[in-house]
Write a protein that holds these residues in place. Sequence first.
Motif, mmCIF file in Angstrom:
data_model
loop_
_atom_site.group_PDB
_atom_site.id
_atom_site.type_symbol
_atom_site.label_atom_id
_atom_site.label_comp_id
_atom_site.label_asym_id
_atom_site.label_seq_id
_atom_site.Cartn_x
_atom_site.Cartn_y
_atom_site.Cartn_z
ATOM 1 N N GLN A 1 1.033 -1.315 0.136
ATOM 2 C CA GLN A 1 -0.311 0.220 -0.060
ATOM 3 C C GLN A 1 1.130 1.053 -0.051
ATOM 4 O O GLN A 1 0.516 2.226 -0.360
ATOM 5 N N ARG A 2 1.906 1.174 0.656
ATOM 6 C CA ARG A 2 2.905 2.300 0.545
ATOM 7 C C ARG A 2 3.100 2.979 -0.931
ATOM 8 O O ARG A 2 4.211 4.077 -1.277
ATOM 9 N N LYS A 3 3.975 1.727 -1.581
ATOM 10 C CA LYS A 3 3.750 2.202 -2.774
ATOM 11 C C LYS A 3 2.707 3.278 -4.431
ATOM 12 O O LYS A 3 2.052 3.477 -3.034
ATOM 13 N N PRO A 4 4.085 4.112 -5.018
ATOM 14 C CA PRO A 4 2.537 5.478 -5.909
ATOM 15 C C PRO A 4 1.889 4.558 -6.403
ATOM 16 O O PRO A 4 0.416 5.046 -6.265
ATOM 17 N N ILE B 1 -2.508 2.118 11.715
ATOM 18 C CA ILE B 1 -1.892 2.050 10.049
ATOM 19 C C ILE B 1 -2.867 1.458 9.726
ATOM 20 O O ILE B 1 -3.847 1.554 8.676
ATOM 21 N N LYS B 2 -2.934 -0.241 9.952
ATOM 22 C CA LYS B 2 -4.202 -0.662 9.403
ATOM 23 C C LYS B 2 -5.476 -0.559 9.522
ATOM 24 O O LYS B 2 -6.098 0.233 8.213
ATOM 25 N N ASP C 1 3.746 6.647 3.071
ATOM 26 C CA ASP C 1 4.286 6.060 1.479
ATOM 27 C C ASP C 1 5.254 5.767 2.466
ATOM 28 O O ASP C 1 5.780 5.125 3.529
ATOM 29 N N GLU C 2 6.796 5.260 1.376
ATOM 30 C CA GLU C 2 7.779 4.094 1.616
ATOM 31 C C GLU C 2 8.722 5.057 2.564
ATOM 32 O O GLU C 2 9.626 4.725 2.931
#
Length: 178
Positions: free
Chosen positions: A13-16, A80-81, A137-138
């Motif tokens: 989920q942290r990828k664009p 976070i979830k 994000d990352e």
Amino acid sequence: MEAWYMDGSVDDQRKPHRQQPNVAVNMQELGQCGVFYWKLDADKYEDDPELQKIRKERNYSWMDIITIHKDALPNYEEKIKSFFQEHLHLDEEIRYFLDGSGYFDVRDEDDKWIRIAMKKGDMITLPAGIYHRFTLDENNYVKVMRLFTGEPVWTPYYRPADELDVRKKYVRLLNQAL
Ligand code: KMT
Ligand code: NI
């Protein structure tokens, strides 16, 4: 702030999650969904007439500042979830990014995900009743000011929440705007 339509992949989920080629979304399109945006100077958030003006005009009386990072937030993994589980609220969700970065994802009028990349100086409000979610994000770090009108209520109503009045009202507004 930059926004785009997401690809369908369920990868990290942290990828664009951009489509190839990228499908950009502009401020006007976001405005049609009831999402509004301001650019401010986050280095002077403690004494910023521009911020004060927005707060006064929109009646954002309450605020706090939270840091989302694994060493800074209690129950980090759990939170976070839950941030990333699709939900809506009975009130606006107003966030001002003071440092770091992250993504707000919102559903458009055709139920497609728009990813909004937020970073230092970006302030956004999501309307009551819009389905959305948030992820880091990352870079795995963000410091955010949360604003609210009156005493805050952060309760998420997870999807499906289509029978709630706030959802019905939002859908009516969306259809009027089209
Ligand atoms: C929410 O309600 O999804 C959040 O508060 C996310 C953290 S603030 C960027
Ligand atoms: Ni939310």
